[in-house]
Design a protein around this motif. Structure first.
Motif: not given
Length: 443
Positions: A196, A261, A272, A274, A385, A387, A409, A411
Motif C-alpha cells: 500500500h 482494497d 485485507d 484498505t 478487520t 473497516e 474506506r 481497513e
C-alpha cells in the motif's frame, strides 16, 4: 522476508484436536481442492481447500483425508501416486510414502485405493462426518461407499446411522489462531502494508488503475506472498462507490481519491487492508473532512477491542462517530439521537464494520447474530478487520456538490489479545499527514 510455512507439528495437533471432538466410533472425511479449467487445456493456479489445508498442510489437488475416532484416533491420507510421465509435464508429486513420513499421517495410500479402504474403515462405525455442501462428485463417492457397507448387513457389518455436518467444528477451530498462525498473519500484514505504501509512492494522475495494481502485486510477490488474497480493488474517483470494483481499467484523474482494497496471501493466510488517498498527493478540504471522519470512527472502534466486546458494539461506536460527523458537515440533517436511532448514517456507510480474517478473507466462524447484531464476545486469538467507510456517489443530488463522487474506506487487521488488541497493520500509512508526506517525497 520469505518465511517457512507452519511446522508439521501444528497440523498433527489440529488433527488430534478435531479427533478429540468426534463422537466415539466415528469417521470423518475431508477433500482437497481440484484444479479448475481456465480455458481449453489451461488451469487457474491451484488453491487448496482451506479446511483441508488447515488440517493437513498438504497442498496437492484431489487428495483425501480420513480421520477415525476409535481409541486415540488415526489419520489417513490418500493422494495422487508418483508418475514420472505426469511429473515431467505438470510438476513433482509427493506420493503416498513420503506423505506418510513427512506429514506424519498414520498411513497414506494412493488415491486409487480410496474407495476400497474407505469402505473397509466405514464398516461398523456409528457416525459419518463431513462438511455438507462439498463438491457433488465427492459426496456421491461417499454415498456410494456408504451404500456398499449397508449392503454387507448379512455379513454382520453395520453402516453409520448418523451423518453429521462437521463444518461448525472446523470453523470454531479456525476462528482462534495459534501463535504460529498469528506470526504468519503479522508477516502477511507487513508485506501488504508495504504494498500500500508503494502504491502511494508510485501513484500519479493519468496512470491507469491497473498500473497501480501491478505495483501491489510486485510488492506482494517479491516478499514471498506470490498471490493476492483476493482480486485487488483499485478504484479511482467515483469507482470507489462500487464496493467490489475490480475492473481496474480506468485512468486516474487529478484531484480525485484512489481507494485500494488489497492484501497478499502468505502460506494460505490472507491480509485485507484498505487505504484511500489523493491521486495527486494532496487532499482537498472536502476530501480531508470526510477522510478524517472515517479515520476517527475506525480509531475509536479499534480502541474498544478487547475480550468480551462484540462486533455489534463496535458497530454502534462507529455509527455514533459517523452520525455526529455527518450531521456536523450538513450531510445529515435532523436530531442527532433520532438520526442514530434511524441508523441514518447507513445511507452512506453501506456495509458492515468488519469480519473474521484467516485462511479465508471473509473467514469462517459464527458471529452469533441476534436481532441482526453480531453479538459474539471476542476471545483472545481472534483476528478481524475493522473497516468503516463513507460512500457518496457522483449522482447523489441530495448532497452538496463538493461531497459527490467521494468514496472512502480505511481497513486494518486486528488481533484480539488477552489484555486488549494488537493492530497487525503497522506499516500502511493512514493519517493525512503521513500520506501527504510520503506522496510529496516522490514528486
Amino acid at each position: 522476508m520469505i518465511n517457512c510455512a507452519l511446522p508439521n507439528s501444528e497440523f498433527v495437533t489440529r488433527r488430534q484436536q478435531f479427533i478429540d471432538q468426534m463422537a466415539d466410533n466415528s469417521i470423518a472425511v475431508f477433500f482437497a481442492g481440484k484444479e479448475v479449467t481456465r480455458s481449453n487445456d489451461t488451469e487457474y493456479l491451484f488453491c487448496q481447500d482451506k479446511n483441508f489445508l488447515y488440517l493437513t498442510g498438504f497442498n496437492e489437488p484431489e487428495a483425501i483425508l480420513i480421520m477415525v475416532k476409535s481409541g486415540d484416533g488415526q489419520s489417513f491420507l490418500f493422494c495422487r501416486e508418483k508418475d514420472p510421465f505426469q511429473e515431467v509435464w505438470h510438476g513433482k508429486r509427493v506420493g503416498a510414502e513420503k506423505a506418510q513420513s513427512h506429514y506424519a499421517f498414520d498411513q497414506a495410500f494412493n488415491l486409487a485405493d480410496f474407495k476400497e479402504k474407505f469402505t473397509e474403515l466405514l464398516g461398523n462405525k456409528e457416525q459419518l462426518w463431513f462438511c455438507h455442501g462439498i463438491d457433488k462428485a465427492n459426496e456421491q463417492q461417499l454415498m456410494s461407499c456408504l451404500a456398499k457397507v449397508k449392503g454387507q448387513s448379512r455379513q454382520g457389518i453395520t453402516a453409520p446411522n448418523i451423518i453429521f455436518d462437521c463444518q461448525e467444528v472446523v470453523n470454531e477451530m479456525r476462528l482462534i489462531k495459534s501463535a504460529a498462525e498469528i506470526a504468519i498473519m503479522k508477516q502477511a500484514n507487513v508485506i501488504s502494508g508495504g504494498a500500500h505504501q508503494r502504491a502511494m509512492e508510485k501513484c500519479r494522475p493519468e496512470l491507469y488503475e491497473f498500473q497501480i495494481e501491478a505495483e501491489l502485486l510486485h510488492e506482494f510477490a517479491r516478499h514471498g506472498a506470490r498471490h493476492a488474497a483476493y482480486n485487488s480493488i483499485v478504484a479511482g474517483g467515483d469507482n470507489a462507490n462500487i464496493l467490489h470494483y475490480t475492473e481496474n481499467d480506468q485512468p486516474l484523474v487529478d484531484g480525485e481519491l484512489l481507494l485500494i482494497d488489497a492484501g497478499g496471501e502468505l502460506h494460505g493466510y490472507a491480509a485485507d487492508i484498505t487505504r484511500t488517498f489523493p491521486i495527486n498527493g494532496i487532499f482537498t478540504e472536502p476530501q480531508k473532512q470526510l477522510y478524517q471522519l472515517v479515520l476517527s470512527a475506525q480509531d475509536k472502534a479499534i480502541a474498544a477491542i478487547k475480550p468480551g466486546v462484540t462486533l455489534g458494539e463496535l458497530n454502534d461506536i462507529a455509527c455514533e462517530v459517523l452520525t455526529q460527523g455527518l450531521l456536523a458537515l450538513g450531510i445529515l440533517i435532523g436530531d442527532y439521537q433520532q438520526l442514530l436511532n434511524d441508523k441514518a448514517c447507513k445511507k452512506y456507510f453501506i456495509h458492515g464494520l468488519g469480519h473474521w480474517l484467516g485462511l479465508d478473507v471473509h473467514d469462517v466462524g459464527d458471529y452469533q447474530m441476534k436481532n441482526k447484531r453480531q453479538s459474539r464476545p471476542f476471545q483472545s486469538g481472534m483476528v478481524l478487520t475493522i473497516e468503516p467507510g463513507l460512500y457518496i456517489p457522483a449522482d447523489a443530488i441530495d448532497v452538496e456538490e463538493k461531497w459527490r463522487g467521494i468514496g472512502i474506506r480505511i481497513e486494518d487487521n486486528i488481533l484480539v489479545t488477552d489484555l486488549g488488541h494488537e493492530n497487525l497493520t503497522v506499516n500502511a500509512p493512514k493519517s493525512i499527514k503521513e500520506i501527504e508526506s510520503i506522496m510529496a517525497a516522490q514528486k
